[in-house]
Enzyme design. Structure first.
Site, mmCIF file in Angstrom:
data_model
loop_
_atom_site.group_PDB
_atom_site.id
_atom_site.type_symbol
_atom_site.label_atom_id
_atom_site.label_comp_id
_atom_site.label_asym_id
_atom_site.label_seq_id
_atom_site.Cartn_x
_atom_site.Cartn_y
_atom_site.Cartn_z
ATOM 1 N N CYS A 14 29.873 36.070 7.114
ATOM 2 C CA CYS A 14 30.116 34.783 6.457
ATOM 3 C C CYS A 14 31.149 34.827 5.324
ATOM 4 O O CYS A 14 31.817 33.837 5.067
ATOM 5 C CB CYS A 14 28.806 34.168 5.965
ATOM 6 S SG CYS A 14 27.828 35.240 4.917
ATOM 7 N N LYS A 31 14.597 37.316 6.480
ATOM 8 C CA LYS A 31 15.523 36.536 5.658
ATOM 9 C C LYS A 31 15.383 35.070 6.016
ATOM 10 O O LYS A 31 15.635 34.664 7.148
ATOM 11 C CB LYS A 31 16.957 37.012 5.896
ATOM 12 C CG LYS A 31 17.981 36.234 5.096
ATOM 13 C CD LYS A 31 19.365 36.823 5.224
ATOM 14 C CE LYS A 31 20.369 35.980 4.468
ATOM 15 N NZ LYS A 31 21.730 36.511 4.596
ATOM 16 N N ARG A 66 26.641 31.559 -2.730
ATOM 17 C CA ARG A 66 27.704 31.042 -1.855
ATOM 18 C C ARG A 66 28.917 30.618 -2.662
ATOM 19 O O ARG A 66 30.034 30.686 -2.170
ATOM 20 C CB ARG A 66 27.159 29.927 -0.960
ATOM 21 C CG ARG A 66 26.171 30.513 0.039
ATOM 22 C CD ARG A 66 25.639 29.501 1.026
ATOM 23 N NE ARG A 66 24.542 30.105 1.798
ATOM 24 C CZ ARG A 66 23.687 29.421 2.544
ATOM 25 N NH1 ARG A 66 23.808 28.104 2.621
ATOM 26 N NH2 ARG A 66 22.731 30.041 3.199
ATOM 27 N N LYS A 123 13.566 38.482 1.787
ATOM 28 C CA LYS A 123 14.524 37.723 0.991
ATOM 29 C C LYS A 123 14.351 36.233 1.256
ATOM 30 O O LYS A 123 14.284 35.860 2.425
ATOM 31 C CB LYS A 123 15.933 38.174 1.390
ATOM 32 C CG LYS A 123 17.045 37.407 0.746
ATOM 33 C CD LYS A 123 18.359 37.857 1.303
ATOM 34 C CE LYS A 123 19.425 36.990 0.674
ATOM 35 N NZ LYS A 123 20.681 37.105 1.346
#
Ligand code: PBG
Ligand code: ZN
Length: 323
Positions: free
Chosen positions: A121, A194, A204, A247
């Site tokens: 990502c 996750k 992000r 997470k």
């Protein structure tokens, strides 16, 4: 029964409380996430994460030196390339930003473990954790790229590979790739459990990895699911994970405990960006005692069953523990 039994007897002084204390946080448990970007002489603050910066390859080794001196055993590296494309090609470039950072850090901080986040990502122009086919992320095509990325991190000198993409089968694919290339002793720390969490918001911004369309719910887990965490963990262990992770941490302490109860592998908790920013914001306003809330939160992750904690508070916590 009262008045024979009085719980307060064992709480009366600091010394007796120390003696009967069940859990403790140590700087040995801490992993500090580090963001590496292109450019020179960069030490750029991240707006939504006060105290956290992006570093260029030339400044990151100084930062890592400081981390090592504080007694923190490991960093978790994230790369932010300036060139992004559909297949995230900078992720597996031998001269990519993470690969160069690994070499720079290894020169200066011989005993610091380097864990690398393996995902697409940060490297794709669309911000998804894999390659796009039609309107979704293509699992099997992504595996090949993740393998190339993991191998190129290992070749650059990474000590531990941490895949965070949530594609099915990535642990066995990466294990096979590493073994075929002489890295059979490089451990895999799997982001096994996750969740698709809103707590990743500040990260992000830091990593410039917000998806350009849609969300990550077709590959990250539904926050409503508990049994599925066990399934994901057992799956990754069967595929060869050496360590597993849950997470986020704070809103998922029940999951940390569930996973602890079903495996003896080392277990990591990821105290994510949103958890960091919430505490920092309240502390800045004077609404909570930041240091105390930080230590209580980290301790809760240990108590839930985590062996180690990936946290943006690692430097602060290490300083407090060293005092
Ligand atoms: C990459 C990745 C993310 C985080 C760690 N690795 C973001 C995401 O999945 O969107 C989040 C870390 C944090 O919030 O601190 N996949
Ligand atoms: Zn990702």
């Amino acid at each position: 029964m009262f008045p024979i039994t009085r719980s307060r007897r064992l709480r009366a002084t600091p010394a007796i409380r120390r003696l009967v204390r069940e859990n403790a946080l140590s700087s040995d448990d801490l992993i500090y996430p580090v963001f590496v970007c292109e450019g020179a002489n960069v030490r750029e603050p991240i707006g939504s994460m006060p105290g956290i910066n992006r570093f260029s390859v030339d400044t990151v080794s100084g930062e890592c030196n400081e981390i090592e001196k504080l007694g923190i055993p490991a960093v978790l590296l994230f790369g932010i390339p300036s060139h992004k494309d559909a297949t995230g090609s900078e992720a597996y470039n031998a001269n990519g930003v993470v690969q160069r950072a690994i070499r720079a850090i290894k020169k200066n901080s011989k005993n610091l473990l380097i864990i690398t986040d393996v995902c697409m990502c940060e490297y794709t122009d669309h911000g998804h954790c894999g390659v796009i086919k039609g309107d979704s992320v293509d699992n099997d095509a992504t595996l090949e790229l993740l393998c190339k990325e993991a191998l190129s991190h290992a070749e650059a000198g990474a000590d531990i590979i941490a895949p965070s993409d949530m594609m099915d089968g990535r642990v066995s694919a990466i294990r096979k790739k590493l073994d075929e290339n002489g890295f059979e002793l490089t451990p895999i720390m799997s982001y096994a459990v996750k969740y698709a969490s809103a707590y990743y918001g500040p990260f992000r911004e830091a990593a410039e990895s917000t998806p350009a369309f849609g969300d990550r719910k077709t590959y990250q887990m539904d926050p409503a699911n508990r049994r599925e965490a066990i399934k994901e963990t057992l799956q990754d262990i069967a595929e060869g994970a050496d360590m597993v992770m849950v997470k986020p941490a704070l809103a998922y302490l029940d999951i940390i405990r569930d996973v602890r109860d079903i495996t003896d592998l080392p277990l990591a908790a990821y105290n994510v960006s949103g958890e960091y920013s919430m505490i920092m914001a309240a502390a800045e306003k004077g609404w909570i005692d930041g240091d105390k809330v930080i230590m209580e939160s980290l301790l809760s992750m240990k108590r839930a069953g985590a062996d180690m904690i990936i946290t943006y508070f690692a430097k602060t916590a290490a300083r407090l523990l060293n005092n």
